[in-house]
Design an enzyme around this catalytic site. Structure first.
Site, PDB file in Angstrom:
ATOM      1  N   CYS A   1      38.950  41.112  47.871  1.00 38.75           N
ATOM      2  CA  CYS A   1      39.816  42.270  47.633  1.00 38.75           C
ATOM      3  C   CYS A   1      38.961  43.528  47.610  1.00 38.75           C
ATOM      4  O   CYS A   1      37.914  43.550  46.961  1.00 38.75           O
ATOM      5  CB  CYS A   1      40.515  42.091  46.287  1.00 38.75           C
TER       6      CYS A   1
ATOM      7  N   HIS B   1      48.844  37.988  48.447  1.00 43.35           N
ATOM      8  CA  HIS B   1      47.795  38.754  47.750  1.00 43.35           C
ATOM      9  C   HIS B   1      48.229  40.211  47.568  1.00 43.35           C
ATOM     10  O   HIS B   1      48.109  40.780  46.480  1.00 43.35           O
ATOM     11  CB  HIS B   1      46.501  38.665  48.572  1.00 43.35           C
ATOM     12  N   GLU B   2      48.762  40.806  48.631  1.00 44.27           N
ATOM     13  CA  GLU B   2      49.145  42.233  48.572  1.00 44.27           C
ATOM     14  C   GLU B   2      50.391  42.446  47.713  1.00 44.27           C
ATOM     15  O   GLU B   2      50.489  43.445  46.996  1.00 44.27           O
ATOM     16  CB  GLU B   2      49.364  42.787  49.987  1.00 44.27           C
TER      17      GLU B   2
ATOM     18  N   HIS C   1      49.548  42.810  44.191  1.00 46.14           N
ATOM     19  CA  HIS C   1      49.117  44.176  43.816  1.00 46.14           C
ATOM     20  C   HIS C   1      50.322  45.029  43.404  1.00 46.14           C
ATOM     21  O   HIS C   1      50.226  45.828  42.470  1.00 46.14           O
ATOM     22  CB  HIS C   1      48.433  44.869  45.002  1.00 46.14           C
TER      23      HIS C   1
HETATM   24  C1  Y12 Z   1      42.377  36.558  52.064  1.00 41.71           C
HETATM   25  C2  Y12 Z   1      41.630  37.528  52.621  1.00 41.71           C
HETATM   26  C3  Y12 Z   1      41.986  38.847  52.387  1.00 41.71           C
HETATM   27  C4  Y12 Z   1      43.090  39.154  51.608  1.00 41.71           C
HETATM   28  C5  Y12 Z   1      43.567  40.513  51.274  1.00 41.71           C
HETATM   29  C6  Y12 Z   1      42.862  41.668  51.805  1.00 41.71           C
HETATM   30  N1  Y12 Z   1      41.490  41.717  51.363  1.00 41.71           N
HETATM   31  C7  Y12 Z   1      40.573  42.409  52.054  1.00 41.71           C
HETATM   32  O1  Y12 Z   1      40.899  43.005  53.053  1.00 41.71           O
HETATM   33  C8  Y12 Z   1      39.189  42.401  51.543  1.00 41.71           C
HETATM   34  C9  Y12 Z   1      38.203  42.997  52.181  1.00 41.71           C
HETATM   35  C10 Y12 Z   1      36.836  43.064  51.691  1.00 41.71           C
HETATM   36  C11 Y12 Z   1      35.880  43.743  52.456  1.00 41.71           C
HETATM   37  C12 Y12 Z   1      34.572  43.858  52.005  1.00 41.71           C
HETATM   38  O2  Y12 Z   1      33.654  44.611  52.698  1.00 41.71           O
HETATM   39  C13 Y12 Z   1      32.892  44.082  53.714  1.00 41.71           C
HETATM   40  O3  Y12 Z   1      32.999  42.935  54.064  1.00 41.71           O
HETATM   41  C14 Y12 Z   1      31.939  45.012  54.375  1.00 41.71           C
HETATM   42  C15 Y12 Z   1      34.189  43.274  50.837  1.00 41.71           C
HETATM   43  O4  Y12 Z   1      32.846  43.296  50.483  1.00 41.71           O
HETATM   44  C16 Y12 Z   1      32.384  44.143  49.536  1.00 41.71           C
HETATM   45  O5  Y12 Z   1      33.122  44.893  49.005  1.00 41.71           O
HETATM   46  C17 Y12 Z   1      30.957  44.044  49.178  1.00 41.71           C
HETATM   47  C18 Y12 Z   1      35.133  42.612  50.055  1.00 41.71           C
HETATM   48  C19 Y12 Z   1      36.454  42.516  50.483  1.00 41.71           C
HETATM   49  C20 Y12 Z   1      43.782  38.159  51.062  1.00 41.71           C
HETATM   50  C21 Y12 Z   1      43.455  36.876  51.309  1.00 41.71           C
HETATM   51 CO    CO Z   2      43.454  43.070  46.992  1.00 40.74          CO
END
Ligand code: Y12
Ligand code: CO
Length: 171
Positions: free
Chosen positions: A95, A137-138, A141
């Site tokens: 997240c 997940h969203e 929120h």
């Molecule tokens: C499974 C997968 C995703 C979701 C909901 C949406 N979550 C995300 O979009 C999370 C993104 C995310 C991105 C990150 O940054 C990088 O990878 C560069 C991250 O890493 C850091 O913050 C260090 C963490 C999360 C629901 C279910």
């Molecule tokens: Co989230």
């Protein structure tokens, strides 16, 4: 315009978001800003409350087979309601409001989603795999819930310890 993402333990993340009633230019600009913000942070999903706007709006962009994301394939979802959830699946979630932490969470495997698009039209979609998981997940929120609240007591304690340490190191 890039919007600042609020992160745990910011109390705003606990707010229950309110129905979207105005499907106007202001909402459209906000959704465009959410997209820019999500892509620039390498996310696949973002809820409005994560950028400090407590409305029932979220966006999702699941990468294609080549790992590409595009505005055209982005789902803009307002006032979502889940119908007919089926099955269970474990998936390692992350997240943007809990940076650097990933954990297995149990979700429904498939579902039907009723929602409104940016124009207020009522739409339905059948979701499975990562899309179904990310939708749940969203929507959490929008209810003021984070995926870390679904962890076991011991795993949550471990998370709090590790996360506090990372926050201190960032200072
Ligand atoms: C499974 C997968 C995703 C979701 C909901 C949406 N979550 C995300 O979009 C999370 C993104 C995310 C991105 C990150 O940054 C990088 O990878 C560069 C991250 O890493 C850091 O913050 C260090 C963490 C999360 C629901 C279910
Ligand atoms: Co989230």
């Amino acid at each position: 315009m890039l919007l600042p993402i609020i992160t745990y333990p910011n109390k705003q993340l606990k707010i229950r978001s309110k129905e979207v009633v105005n499907f106007d230019e202001l909402l459209h600009r906000f959704l465009d800003d959410m997209y820019e913000t999500m892509i620039s942070s390498n996310g696949i999903g973002l809820a409005a409350i994560q950028v400090a706007n407590p409305i029932r709006a979220l966006i999702l962009c699941i990468p294609d087979e080549e790992g590409n994301q595009s505005k055209e394939s982005t789902l803009e979802i307002m006032n979502p309601v889940i119908h007919a959830p089926q099955g269970n699946v474990l998936y390692q979630e992350g997240c943007l409001s809990v940076p650097g932490f990933y954990e297995d969470v149990e979700r429904y495997e498939t579902l039907t989603l009723q929602y409104q698009n940016r124009h207020g039209d009522v739409c339905m979609l059948q979701a499975s795999e990562l899309l179904a998981i990310a939708i749940q997940h969203e929507i959490d929120h929008l209810e003021g819930k984070l995926f870390i609240e679904k962890l076991t007591y011991n795993r949550r304690k471990k998370f709090e310890k590790e996360y506090k340490k990372t926050l201190k190191e960032k200072k």
